[in-house]
Write a protein that holds these residues in place. Structure first.
Motif, short mmCIF file in Angstrom:
data_model
loop_
_atom_site.label_atom_id
_atom_site.label_comp_id
_atom_site.label_asym_id
_atom_site.label_seq_id
_atom_site.Cartn_x
_atom_site.Cartn_y
_atom_site.Cartn_z
N ILE A 43 19.03 -2.81 -6.74
CA ILE A 43 17.87 -2.26 -7.55
C ILE A 43 16.87 -3.09 -7.35
O ILE A 43 15.48 -2.64 -7.17
CB ILE A 43 18.38 -1.91 -8.84
N SER A 44 17.09 -4.25 -7.37
CA SER A 44 15.86 -5.27 -7.35
C SER A 44 15.31 -5.13 -6.11
O SER A 44 13.90 -5.32 -5.89
CB SER A 44 16.52 -6.71 -7.64
N LEU A 45 16.02 -5.11 -4.92
CA LEU A 45 15.47 -4.86 -3.57
C LEU A 45 14.65 -3.62 -3.49
O LEU A 45 13.53 -3.68 -2.75
CB LEU A 45 16.40 -4.87 -2.68
N PHE A 46 15.01 -2.52 -4.14
CA PHE A 46 14.30 -1.16 -4.08
C PHE A 46 12.88 -1.38 -4.85
O PHE A 46 11.87 -1.00 -4.13
CB PHE A 46 14.92 -0.19 -4.65
N VAL A 47 12.99 -2.22 -5.77
CA VAL A 47 11.39 -2.61 -6.55
C VAL A 47 10.63 -3.41 -5.42
O VAL A 47 9.53 -2.98 -5.44
CB VAL A 47 11.88 -3.21 -7.76
N LEU A 48 11.30 -4.26 -4.98
CA LEU A 48 10.80 -5.27 -4.09
C LEU A 48 10.03 -4.51 -2.95
O LEU A 48 8.69 -4.75 -2.64
CB LEU A 48 11.46 -6.52 -3.65
N SER A 49 10.84 -3.78 -2.20
CA SER A 49 10.51 -2.90 -1.13
C SER A 49 9.59 -1.73 -1.34
O SER A 49 8.66 -1.71 -0.54
CB SER A 49 11.76 -2.57 -0.30
N LEU A 50 9.81 -1.00 -2.14
CA LEU A 50 9.14 0.40 -2.45
C LEU A 50 7.89 0.20 -3.18
O LEU A 50 7.16 1.08 -3.44
CB LEU A 50 9.91 1.51 -2.74
N VAL A 51 7.90 -0.81 -4.06
CA VAL A 51 6.82 -0.99 -4.89
C VAL A 51 6.00 -2.16 -4.66
O VAL A 51 4.52 -2.35 -4.37
CB VAL A 51 7.35 -0.86 -6.51
N LEU A 52 6.64 -3.38 -4.96
CA LEU A 52 5.91 -4.74 -4.92
C LEU A 52 5.39 -4.97 -3.58
O LEU A 52 4.17 -5.49 -3.20
CB LEU A 52 6.81 -5.71 -5.47
N THR A 53 6.22 -4.66 -2.37
CA THR A 53 5.60 -5.22 -1.11
C THR A 53 4.52 -4.11 -0.69
O THR A 53 3.62 -4.64 -0.18
CB THR A 53 7.00 -4.83 -0.11
N PRO A 54 4.45 -2.86 -0.93
CA PRO A 54 3.16 -2.03 -0.51
C PRO A 54 2.13 -2.61 -1.48
O PRO A 54 0.90 -2.46 -0.78
CB PRO A 54 3.66 -0.83 -0.90
N LEU A 55 2.42 -2.95 -2.68
CA LEU A 55 1.20 -3.31 -3.59
C LEU A 55 0.62 -4.59 -3.15
O LEU A 55 -0.62 -4.87 -2.90
CB LEU A 55 1.66 -3.62 -4.95
N SER A 56 1.42 -5.40 -2.55
CA SER A 56 1.01 -6.86 -2.06
C SER A 56 0.37 -6.51 -0.79
O SER A 56 -0.73 -7.43 -0.46
CB SER A 56 2.13 -7.83 -2.06
N ASP A 57 0.86 -5.62 0.03
CA ASP A 57 0.24 -5.44 1.34
C ASP A 57 -1.09 -4.73 1.23
O ASP A 57 -2.17 -5.03 1.76
CB ASP A 57 1.00 -4.41 2.02
N ILE A 58 -1.43 -3.91 0.13
CA ILE A 58 -2.65 -3.17 -0.31
C ILE A 58 -3.66 -4.45 -0.69
O ILE A 58 -4.94 -4.48 -0.16
CB ILE A 58 -2.60 -2.13 -1.24
N ALA A 59 -3.12 -5.35 -1.33
CA ALA A 59 -3.96 -6.14 -2.18
C ALA A 59 -4.30 -7.27 -0.82
O ALA A 59 -5.53 -8.01 -0.95
CB ALA A 59 -3.26 -7.06 -3.27
N TYR A 60 -3.53 -7.67 -0.28
CA TYR A 60 -3.74 -8.58 1.17
C TYR A 60 -5.01 -7.82 1.79
O TYR A 60 -5.73 -8.61 2.36
CB TYR A 60 -2.45 -8.52 1.83
N ARG A 61 -4.66 -6.48 2.28
CA ARG A 61 -5.74 -5.89 2.99
C ARG A 61 -7.18 -5.87 2.20
O ARG A 61 -8.17 -6.00 2.85
CB ARG A 61 -5.41 -4.45 3.50
N GLN A 62 -7.26 -5.71 1.02
CA GLN A 62 -8.44 -5.64 0.14
C GLN A 62 -8.93 -7.07 0.05
O GLN A 62 -10.23 -7.10 0.15
CB GLN A 62 -8.10 -5.27 -1.24
N PHE A 63 -8.15 -8.10 0.07
CA PHE A 63 -8.55 -9.64 0.32
C PHE A 63 -9.45 -9.68 1.54
O PHE A 63 -10.40 -10.31 1.88
CB PHE A 63 -7.52 -10.26 0.06
#
Length: 345
Positions: A111-131
């Motif tokens: 469950i923790s890995l699903f949250v990391l991979s499907l939610v936090l990783t895309p959000l961090s990737d989007i934030a990285y691109r915005q940066f």
């Protein structure tokens, strides 16, 4: 309850050291990768840390399942060769009790890995691109005197001396291929000034020569002033939301294949702790009197096989392959467990 605490304690004694070692190695790799950005582009130490924190979800996503698998197998193996598991089996504890004890923590890990991979990783990737998009309009150039391999757009750059924003004895080389041979060129200039104007890189060269290939040989052009401009490409990836990020896997677009591959890999790796439950006693439960301790090699082999199959399925059959590999890996572990563990203990 005492057996559960006993097994969890053995698991924790392996998990945290392995996790910290893998986390440290991954952090070093990430910092080396970020250093590639800072080689030409000026960023502050705070911005460097920002880039590092943007990569944390992805780093944790790969470190946690590896650490979990290794800790479960090594913890059981150590108990086996310390004769503690054989004693528990002799007292009547069946091997399936190990599966029941590790099931809740494996479910929590998935469950923790699903949250990391499907939610936090895309959000961090989007934030990285915005940066990066934000930095593109205010990039500071950081060309070092005497350093080879520095790039400025499509040009390889070498400068002999630098002072403030002025560079002396500059060499620019472009080997970009295309129908127009003028894309190849070698430029020498005594002085250069580089500016970034809202993402438009402008190189002003003074007192130099251009050498370029023509059909019948080499052409030489002298100049007093030359201006080269390079427009930084902007993308819209940094402006999309989480839903649109994953929707790209299901309709035709430039990043569909990559998104499908990532989605498949993320789902498979998130399920890895849960579908590997039967591999823990299979690899970790040993008879110390008749079996040698090949746990490290067996664990590396199992992880290597899973990651190889995961990559193949995610690349060539990302949707159906996710389902097939999950079922095949889980059933394969159950079959081997029944044949080599359950029948003897």
């Amino acid at each position: 309850m005492r057996i559960k605490n006993f097994l969890f304690q053995s698991f924790a004694q392996v998990f945290f050291p392995v996790f910290l070692v893998l986390f440290f190695i991954a952090s070093v790799v990430i910092f080396i990768r970020i250093a590639g950005v800072t080689f030409v582009v000026k960023i502050s130490f705070l911005e460097l840390l920002t880039l590092y924190f943007y990569t944390l979800p992805m780093m944790l996503f790969f470190v946690i399942p590896l650490s979990f698998f290794v800790a479960c197998v090594f913890g059981l193996s150590r108990l086996s060769f310390d004769y503690e598991l054989p004693v528990l089996f002799a007292l009547g504890m069946p091997p399936k009790q190990i599966i029941k004890i590790f099931s809740p923590i494996a479910l929590l890990a998935s469950i923790s890995l699903f949250v990391l991979s499907l939610v936090l990783t895309p959000l961090s990737d989007i934030a990285y691109r915005q940066f990066l998009e934000k930095r593109k309009s205010s990039i500071g150039i950081n060309l070092q005197a005497g350093e080879f391999g520095q790039k400025l757009g499509e040009w390889l750059v070498y400068v002999q001396k630098s002072k403030n924003d002025t560079y002396e004895n500059v060499v620019l080389l472009s080997l970009q291929k295309g129908e127009n041979s003028q894309k190849d060129g070698l430029i020498f200039a005594k002085e250069a000034n580089i500016d970034n104007i809202d993402g438009l890189m402008e190189v002003r060269l003074q007192d130099g020569e251009v050498y370029r290939k023509v059909s019948d040989g080499m052409e030489r052009i002298s100049f007093d002033t030359m201006i080269l401009r390079y427009a930084v490409d902007f993308t819209d990836d940094g402006n999309m939301g989480l839903v649109e990020y994953w929707r790209r896997a299901f309709y035709e677009n430039a990043r569909q294949d990559k998104t499908r591959r990532n989605l498949s890999m993320y789902v498979l790796l998130s399920l890895f702790p849960l579908i590997s439950l039967f591999y823990f006693p299979l690899l970790g439960v040993k008879n110390p009197r008749y079996q040698k301790n090949y746990t490290i090699l067996q664990t590396m082999g199992a992880v290597g096989v899973f990651f190889a199959l995961m990559y193949l399925m995610a690349t060539y059959a990302p949707l159906i392959g996710t389902l097939l590999l999950s079922i095949a890996w889980g059933y394969g572990g159950y079959f081997l467990y029944k044949r080599y563990v359950a029948r003897f203990y």
